[in-house]
Design a protein around this motif. Structure first.
Motif, PDB file in Angstrom:
ATOM      1  N   GLU A  11      22.082  -4.406   1.507  1.00 49.23           N
ATOM      2  CA  GLU A  11      21.620  -3.088   1.956  1.00 49.23           C
ATOM      3  C   GLU A  11      21.151  -2.242   0.773  1.00 49.23           C
ATOM      4  O   GLU A  11      20.089  -1.616   0.841  1.00 49.23           O
ATOM      5  N   LEU A  12      21.937  -2.240  -0.295  1.00 49.06           N
ATOM      6  CA  LEU A  12      21.522  -1.463  -1.478  1.00 49.06           C
ATOM      7  C   LEU A  12      20.265  -2.047  -2.110  1.00 49.06           C
ATOM      8  O   LEU A  12      19.403  -1.302  -2.582  1.00 49.06           O
ATOM      9  N   ALA A  13      20.167  -3.374  -2.145  1.00 46.02           N
ATOM     10  CA  ALA A  13      18.976  -4.004  -2.724  1.00 46.02           C
ATOM     11  C   ALA A  13      17.731  -3.650  -1.918  1.00 46.02           C
ATOM     12  O   ALA A  13      16.661  -3.410  -2.495  1.00 46.02           O
ATOM     13  N   LYS A  14      17.859  -3.585  -0.593  1.00 48.56           N
ATOM     14  CA  LYS A  14      16.725  -3.186   0.250  1.00 48.56           C
ATOM     15  C   LYS A  14      16.360  -1.725  -0.005  1.00 48.56           C
ATOM     16  O   LYS A  14      15.187  -1.375  -0.110  1.00 48.56           O
ATOM     17  N   CYS A  15      17.383  -0.874  -0.104  1.00 49.32           N
ATOM     18  CA  CYS A  15      17.132   0.545  -0.371  1.00 49.32           C
ATOM     19  C   CYS A  15      16.474   0.753  -1.736  1.00 49.32           C
ATOM     20  O   CYS A  15      15.655   1.659  -1.904  1.00 49.32           O
ATOM     21  N   ALA A  16      16.834  -0.088  -2.696  1.00 46.80           N
ATOM     22  CA  ALA A  16      16.291   0.047  -4.048  1.00 46.80           C
ATOM     23  C   ALA A  16      14.807  -0.287  -4.106  1.00 46.80           C
ATOM     24  O   ALA A  16      14.143   0.033  -5.095  1.00 46.80           O
ATOM     25  N   GLN A  17      14.276  -0.906  -3.060  1.00 43.22           N
ATOM     26  CA  GLN A  17      12.849  -1.225  -3.034  1.00 43.22           C
ATOM     27  C   GLN A  17      12.006   0.046  -2.882  1.00 43.22           C
ATOM     28  O   GLN A  17      10.869   0.085  -3.337  1.00 43.22           O
ATOM     29  N   TYR A  18      12.569   1.078  -2.259  1.00 44.10           N
ATOM     30  CA  TYR A  18      11.796   2.304  -2.053  1.00 44.10           C
ATOM     31  C   TYR A  18      12.505   3.561  -2.549  1.00 44.10           C
ATOM     32  O   TYR A  18      11.933   4.643  -2.493  1.00 44.10           O
ATOM     33  N   GLU A  19      13.742   3.468  -3.026  1.00 47.89           N
ATOM     34  CA  GLU A  19      14.442   4.609  -3.622  1.00 47.89           C
ATOM     35  C   GLU A  19      14.761   4.278  -5.077  1.00 47.89           C
ATOM     36  O   GLU A  19      14.862   3.121  -5.449  1.00 47.89           O
ATOM     37  N   SER A  20      14.997   5.319  -5.873  1.00 48.61           N
ATOM     38  CA  SER A  20      15.316   5.080  -7.275  1.00 48.61           C
ATOM     39  C   SER A  20      16.765   4.622  -7.425  1.00 48.61           C
ATOM     40  O   SER A  20      17.647   5.018  -6.662  1.00 48.61           O
ATOM     41  N   TYR A  37      19.785  -4.933 -10.792  1.00 46.62           N
ATOM     42  CA  TYR A  37      20.000  -6.375 -10.798  1.00 46.62           C
ATOM     43  C   TYR A  37      20.019  -6.921  -9.363  1.00 46.62           C
ATOM     44  O   TYR A  37      19.368  -7.912  -9.054  1.00 46.62           O
ATOM     45  N   TRP A  38      20.750  -6.255  -8.482  1.00 47.68           N
ATOM     46  CA  TRP A  38      20.791  -6.681  -7.080  1.00 47.68           C
ATOM     47  C   TRP A  38      19.396  -6.643  -6.464  1.00 47.68           C
ATOM     48  O   TRP A  38      19.030  -7.510  -5.671  1.00 47.68           O
ATOM     49  N   SER A  39      18.618  -5.644  -6.844  1.00 41.70           N
ATOM     50  CA  SER A  39      17.261  -5.522  -6.324  1.00 41.70           C
ATOM     51  C   SER A  39      16.391  -6.692  -6.786  1.00 41.70           C
ATOM     52  O   SER A  39      15.614  -7.252  -6.001  1.00 41.70           O
ATOM     53  N   SER A  40      16.529  -7.078  -8.050  1.00 43.26           N
ATOM     54  CA  SER A  40      15.724  -8.201  -8.549  1.00 43.26           C
ATOM     55  C   SER A  40      16.157  -9.521  -7.901  1.00 43.26           C
ATOM     56  O   SER A  40      15.317 -10.368  -7.610  1.00 43.26           O
ATOM     57  N   VAL A  41      17.448  -9.698  -7.652  1.00 41.86           N
ATOM     58  CA  VAL A  41      17.918 -10.895  -6.939  1.00 41.86           C
ATOM     59  C   VAL A  41      17.329 -10.904  -5.535  1.00 41.86           C
ATOM     60  O   VAL A  41      16.847 -11.941  -5.056  1.00 41.86           O
ATOM     61  N   TYR A  42      17.312  -9.761  -4.884  1.00 41.01           N
ATOM     62  CA  TYR A  42      16.775  -9.664  -3.529  1.00 41.01           C
ATOM     63  C   TYR A  42      15.276  -9.947  -3.511  1.00 41.01           C
ATOM     64  O   TYR A  42      14.771 -10.596  -2.591  1.00 41.01           O
ATOM     65  N   LEU A  44      13.677 -11.924  -5.458  1.00 37.70           N
ATOM     66  CA  LEU A  44      13.446 -13.352  -5.673  1.00 37.70           C
ATOM     67  C   LEU A  44      13.909 -14.217  -4.503  1.00 37.70           C
ATOM     68  O   LEU A  44      13.283 -15.220  -4.179  1.00 37.70           O
ATOM     69  N   HIS A  45      15.018 -13.852  -3.863  1.00 33.67           N
ATOM     70  CA  HIS A  45      15.624 -14.728  -2.858  1.00 33.67           C
ATOM     71  C   HIS A  45      15.602 -14.169  -1.443  1.00 33.67           C
ATOM     72  O   HIS A  45      15.934 -14.900  -0.501  1.00 33.67           O
ATOM     73  N   GLY A  46      15.275 -12.919  -1.283  1.00 34.99           N
ATOM     74  CA  GLY A  46      15.207 -12.334   0.049  1.00 34.99           C
ATOM     75  C   GLY A  46      16.575 -12.277   0.721  1.00 34.99           C
ATOM     76  O   GLY A  46      17.587 -11.986   0.080  1.00 34.99           O
ATOM     77  N   SER A  47      16.621 -12.616   1.991  1.00 39.32           N
ATOM     78  CA  SER A  47      17.875 -12.493   2.742  1.00 39.32           C
ATOM     79  C   SER A  47      18.882 -13.586   2.375  1.00 39.32           C
ATOM     80  O   SER A  47      20.031 -13.534   2.796  1.00 39.32           O
TER      81      SER A  47
END
Length: 166
Positions: A11-20, A37-42, A44-47
């Motif tokens: 959830e945080l990784a998804k939010c980090a795609q459009y929030e700071s 870091y969680w955003s970059s993992v997301y 690369l690997h998605g769900s």
């Protein structure tokens, strides 16, 4: 077990795609670097992120990660995100161990206390003991006897003291 559940990380990784990450960091009290870091993992690997399929990590997997990082000249963060490691700190430890002691240090070690060796409950007969073993057993038994006498004396003193009280 991770400090944060997988669903929360996703959830945080998804939010980090459009929030700071700074704003998310303040809101959820998690470091901005961790969120990035969680955003970059997301990314690369998605769900399928944060599954850690290869855990516990084998020495072959660790070596594969290290060689891929060196051959491709990837950063620590990108490499750990690419291989979906829980944190870049794990990869840092592997690099440190590998550079100091080679491949042998990458093999997983058993954790926890070692198993107890249960000695035979029957003592050795005195006829089979050496003089040194007999002396050691005599010293041990004398010490054990002294401790038991002290314990008996303390119990007796406590009993007498209880009797003296009205």
């Amino acid at each position: 077990m991770s400090k944060h559940p997988r669903a929360f990380k996703l959830e945080l990784a998804k939010c980090a795609q459009y929030e700071s990450s700074r704003e998310l960091s303040r809101r959820f009290d998690i470091s901005g670097g961790q969120i990035r870091y969680w955003s970059s993992v997301y990314q690369l690997h998605g769900s399928d992120s944060f599954l850690h399929k290869d855990y516990p990590y084998t020495s072959d997997f660790k070596l594969q990660v290290i060689t891929a990082m060196r051959e491709n000249k990837w950063s620590l963060g990108f490499t750990s995100a690419y291989f979906d490691l829980s944190t870049p700190g794990i990869l840092f430890q592997w690099l440190k161990l590998y550079s100091c002691e080679g491949l042998s240090r990458l093999t997983p070690k058993n954790k926890g206390r070692p198993c107890m060796n249960h000695h035979s409950s029957e003592p050795k007969p005195s006829s089979q003991m050496t003089e040194q073993e007999l002396r050691e057993e005599l010293d041990y038994l004398r010490a054990e006897n002294a401790v038991l006498k002290k314990l008996e004396a303390l119990a007796q003193a406590k009993k007498n003291k209880a009797k003296k009280r009205p």
